[in-house]
Each structure stands twice: as structure tokens, then as C-alpha cells.
Write an enzyme that holds these catalytic residues in place. Structure first.
Site, PDB file in Angstrom:
ATOM      1  N   GLU A 269       0.754  -1.154  -0.155  1.00 49.70           N
ATOM      2  CA  GLU A 269      -0.124   0.002  -0.037  1.00 49.70           C
ATOM      3  C   GLU A 269       0.867   1.278   0.104  1.00 49.70           C
ATOM      4  OE1 GLU A 269      -3.424   1.807   3.036  1.00 49.70           O
ATOM      5  OE2 GLU A 269      -1.523   0.626   3.868  1.00 49.70           O
ATOM      6  N   LYS A 336      -9.791   0.765  -1.775  1.00 50.60           N
ATOM      7  CA  LYS A 336      -9.994   0.384  -0.466  1.00 50.60           C
ATOM      8  C   LYS A 336     -11.253   0.557  -0.043  1.00 50.60           C
ATOM      9  CE  LYS A 336      -7.888   0.678   4.087  1.00 50.60           C
ATOM     10  NZ  LYS A 336      -6.858   1.664   4.891  1.00 50.60           N
ATOM     11  N   CYS A 393      -4.299  -3.098   3.930  1.00 50.85           N
ATOM     12  CA  CYS A 393      -4.066  -2.750   5.315  1.00 50.85           C
ATOM     13  C   CYS A 393      -5.114  -3.285   6.549  1.00 50.85           C
ATOM     14  CB  CYS A 393      -3.830  -1.210   5.356  1.00 50.85           C
ATOM     15  SG  CYS A 393      -3.041  -0.405   6.587  1.00 50.85           S
TER      16      CYS A 393
END
Length: 522
Positions: A269, A336, A393
Site C-alpha cells: 500500500e 479500499k 491494510c
């Protein structure tokens, strides 16, 4: 000033000790039995028949647990956000414990230790589920299940995911507490039976089979941990430094494996601090890396969208993983779906600013992606597109998002993450433990790749095959089994959570209705 009576002081100290001990069951210590012991101390502290006192005890346990457990939040964003998050999470634990006191009053369970232990596990799992979705999208860090990655109970993840494993840990803690209570009564059956039940559950968990076969073939992946110049919020201050580090790491990887040595390359990321779809200098660097390996590259970057292009008419940014192919460029991007509140977007910005001016470091709020976390990667050696789950994440902490990815076809899981802001704290190792849990829960090989570490390669049975250091520049090469089978947990979906929630509500209503009658009879 009024003081607590000695017995209440002892109870409060017991709750605090339970929270502190529970934290030691997680990385970096990984003393997994301490989760059971910590819950046992909480159960003992909850023996008084008062919902208000139960809430107070639960809050003390929560504060003692969360303050050390998420110390990394202080490292990243400061004291006030760290305290606020710890208090918020502890408040939900307090509510969970208050609910438990009412549930326990029900005439059907108030004298049955086994029924109480099972219901306590159910109520606890529902409390964790609330933390997963509320407030501001939830914060599921610190679920008991994530402390059990070195425990036999990890295998239960394939049957019912985090709700089941957390519930079992809570049940075992309750049974352990019942031993301490019955010792004084010389109840031989319970003194022997409760530890025997704990041992039986732990041993029985080892019998749960875990598949590791490569039913869809194998994928050879190179992953690059590029590192940053310094830990903390300033890690991305130097333009193009992070991207250059990952380009150079990819060139080193290409030298190491030679032509055709890997099927694809994975970066973390935020590995490209400038979007190469917009900035020409960044595009040149990314294409340099792709040319070096000659295979697809999957990497993280931000995409900014102007207000005119957004449904709600405000500027937004997206945290994306971009698929870049040789001679073609960017062909796919996953955004995301669950941005982190107060880190990637700021709810109630005007109010939050009163407590910390750091909120304005997030000048443009991150928007939610709308597509499932699956990226189709063309793999020449397999002559097909391989759907890879791309869990960015903190998304690794959320059950439904990952399950949706696997049910949607993901044959392997990637967890690209950026842990530079958290320094040398336990945050990245806590995240690696969650990745291990997800590997077993979904029966998928999992690769967590971080900008700074800790990165790791995990087999579908949860065994860690490779890891990197913390704040080091390293490359990983791994052959991962591709799997299409669905675990029982995937097939059940939200059914366990729904069942647990209905049982909790029914038990709570039963406790509220029958407790006054039972009290009058006594």
C-alpha cells in the site's frame, strides 16, 4: 472523598489485571493462554449482581487492555486520539459486560455453569461484532480470536471465523473462573470437570483438518518491501523516495530470480507516493520496474477525484491497488472499501479539530471503494487470469470484506499495507497475526507485504513460511498454492453472527423479564 470498599477494590484490581494479561496474548509476546486467563479474571470480577458495576468492571478491563494494545496509535497520531479510541472501545466492552449481567439473571441459566459459559461466549462475540461495525465503520482490533494464532484454537477459524474462536476463548475463560469459585466449595466434580473441558476443547481443535493443496495450480510471487528513510508521519516527506526504493528493490529481485523467475510482483500500500497515472516522473519509474521483471506489477497509490466527478459533489481520494502490465500500463484498480476513521478521513472534522489540529493533515477525505477486493491478474505460466484477493491494510480486520473476496473467486490473499507511521511498535506484527488468522479461516495462502515490515508469507494452514525485519529493505520470493475450495466458515457466512445476536437478544429479554420474579421468590 468516597472510597471503594476493600472487596470492590479487589474486584477492580482483578479486572485491570485481566486486561493487562489479555494484552500479553497478542504480538509481540504471543502468550496465547493469557487470553483465557485474562477473561477468567474478568468473569470473577463480574460476579456481583449489578449491571452498573458490571459495566464499570468491563470498562476497567477494557482500558487496561486497549491502552497498551493500541499504543501504536499514540506513536502515530498522538496522545488524545489514542486515549479517545481506547475509551471508545472500552465503552463497548463495558456495555457487553452489563448485558451479560442481565443475561445471567435469566432463570433458565442462572444455576447452570455450562449454560452460563456458553452464553457468556456468545455475548462476548456479539460485543466484538459491535466493535467491528460501530462507530464510524468500527475498529475490530483486539478481538480475542486474533490472539490465538499460535494456539490449537486457530484451526476453529475454518469452521466459524473470528466470532467462533473469540466465543470459544471466552467460554474457556469462564470455565477456568468457575474452578476458582468451586475450590472454596470443595465441589470435586466442577474442580476436575472444568479444566478437563478446557483441555478437551484445546485437544479437540487439533483434529480439525486444514487443506493446503494447490487445487488451482501455483503462483510464484515476488514481493518488495522498499523501506523508508525514517519512521513516523514524515516517512513520505521526500518526493519519490518511497517509489524509488521499491523500484530498486524490484530490480534487485529481477537480478535474484532471473528472467521468468516470478509470475508477478507485489508492492505494498502507498508504495508509489505519486500516482503514475497522473505524474509522468512516477510513470517512468514504475515502467522501469515492470521492464526489469517483465511480469504484472500490483502496487498501491492514491487517486484524487475532483468534486465534479463525485456523487456527493466534494473532493475525494481513493486508496488503490493498481495492476500494471508490461507494454500496456494500468489496466485495473481496486479501491479500499473501509478507510480508517480519523486517519484516512475525518468524521465530525470541526469537533475533532478541538482536540487535535492534526486532523487537518488529512486535507482530502478518503472515499470508500465500491467493488469487491478481487483483482484478475493475467499469469502467462497458467495461461489464465488468476483472481487475487487484495485486502488493503486495516481491511484485514474485517470479516465480511475478506469473505466476500474469497467467495467472489480469490484463490490467494494479498495484504498490502503501509506501517511506516507506527514506528517500531507491535502494530505490524498484530496485523501479521490477523493475516495468519485469515489464511486459516479461508484456506488461502496469504502474503502480507509492508512498506517497512513486518511482511510475511503464510501457508493456508497458518504456518508462517517467511518473514522480513522491521524497517529494512527486503525482497520475498514465494510459490503460493492457488485454492478454489471454500471453508465451512465461508459457506456459513454471517450465520454464526446472526445466530449469536438473536440468542443474545433473546437471553437479555429473558433475563429482564424473569429476574424480578426470581428475586421475589428468593
Amino acid at each position: 472523598m468516597p472510597q471503594l470498599p476493600p472487596r470492590r477494590l479487589t474486584t477492580a484490581a482483578m479486572a485491570v489485571a485481566g486486561g493487562l494479561l489479555t494484552d500479553t496474548s497478542f504480538p509481540q509476546r504471543n502468550w496465547w493462554p493469557m487470553a483465557i486467563v485474562g477473561v477468567a479474571l474478568l468473569v470473577l470480577a463480574l460476579r456481583r449482581d449489578s449491571a452498573r458495576w458490571g459495566a464499570a468492571v468491563g470498562f476497567l478491563w477494557g482500558i487496561a487492555f486497549f491502552l497498551p494494545h493500541i499504543w501504536w496509535a499514540n506513536d502515530a497520531v498522538g496522545v488524545i486520539p489514542w486515549l479517545a479510541l481506547s475509551v471508545a472501545e472500552s465503552g463497548i466492552v463495558a456495555a457487553t459486560c452489563a448485558v451479560w449481567v442481565w443475561v445471567r439473571r435469566g432463570t433458565l441459566v442462572n444455576r447452570l455453569i455450562l449454560a452460563q459459559s456458553l452464553l457468556f461466549g456468545v455475548v462476548w462475540a456479539v460485543g466484538e461484532q459491535v466493535r467491528q461495525v460501530w462507530p464510524f465503520g468500527g475498529f475490530p482490533w483486539g478481538r480475542l480470536a486474533f490472539s490465538q494464532t499460535d494456539s490449537p484454537l486457530l484451526r476453529l477459524a475454518s469452521l466459524g471465523g473470528a466470532p467462533l474462536v473469540s466465543a470459544v476463548v471466552a467460554v474457556l475463560g469462564f470455565l477456568l473462573a468457575s474452578v476458582a469459585v468451586t475450590l472454596r466449595r470443595a465441589d470435586t466434580v466442577r474442580v476436575i470437570g472444568a479444566p478437563a473441558a478446557v483441555a478437551a476443547v484445546l485437544a479437540g481443535s487439533l483434529l480439525v483438518p486444514l487443506g493446503t493443496n494447490a487445487s488451482g495450480g501455483s503462483l510464484r510471487v515476488g514481493a518488495v518491501q522498499g523501506n523508508v528513510a525514517e519512521p513516523g508521519l514524515g516517512a513520505f516527506a521526500n518526493a519519490y523516495e518511497v517509489l524509488t526504493n521499491h523500484v530498486e528493490g524490484t530490480e534487485a529481485l529481477a537480478e535474484q530470480v532471473g528472467p521468468g523467475g516470478v509470475d508477478m510482483v507485489l508492492w505494498p500500500e502507498n508504495s508509489s507516493d505519486f500516482n503514475p497515472r497522473v505524474y509522468e516522473d512516477a510513470r517512468v519509474l514504475v515502467e522501469r520496474a515492470v521492464d526489469a521483471v517483465g511480469v504484472p506489477l500490483l502496487f498501491g497509490t492514491d487517486r484524487y477525484a475532483e468534486a465534479a466527478d463525485e456523487p456527493d459533489g466534494v473532493d475525494a481520494r481513493y486508496n488503490e491497488m493498481v495492476l500494471w502490465l508490461p507494454d500496456q500500463g494500468p489496466v485495473f484498480a481496486y479501491a479500499k472499501q473501509i478507510p480508517a476513521a480519523f486517519a484516512e478521513y475525518i468524521p465530525m472534522r470541526d469537533i475533532a479539530r478541538i482536540f487535535s489540529s492534526a486532523v487537518d493533515l488529512v486535507s482530502v477525505d478518503m472515499a470508500r471503494g465500491t467493488e469487491i477486493a478481487v483483482v484478475p491478474v493475467p499469469i502467462a505460466s497458467l495461461d489464465r487470469d488468476v483472481p487475487v484477493g487484495t485486502i488493503i491494510c486495516f481491511e484485514v480486520a474485517y470479516d465480511a470484506l475478506i469473505r466476500e473476496s474469497v467467495v467472489g473467486g480469490a484463490e490467494v490473499l494479498f495484504v498490502p499495507t503501509n506501517n511506516a507511521s507506527f514506528g517500531y511498535t507491535a502494530e505490524s506484527e498484530q496485523q501479521l497475526a490477523m493475516s495468519r488468522f485469515r489464511a486459516v479461516e479461508h484456506g488461502r495462502a496469504t502474503l502480507q507485504i509492508s512498506t517497512v515490515g513486518v511482511s510475511g508469507v503464510i501457508a493456508p494452514n497458518g504456518v508462517v513460511l517467511q518473514t522480513t525485519g522491521h524497517f529494512t529493505a527486503e525482497e520475498l520470493v514465494a510459490t503460493l498454492p492457488l485454492r478454489t475450495e471454500l471453508t465451512i466458515s465461508d459457506r456459513l457466512g454471517d450465520a454464526p453472527v446472526v445466530a449469536f445476536t438473536l440468542l443474545t437478544v433473546l437471553s437479555l429479554l429473558t433475563g429482564i423479564v424473569t429476574a424480578p420474579r426470581a428475586k421475589r421468590r428468593r
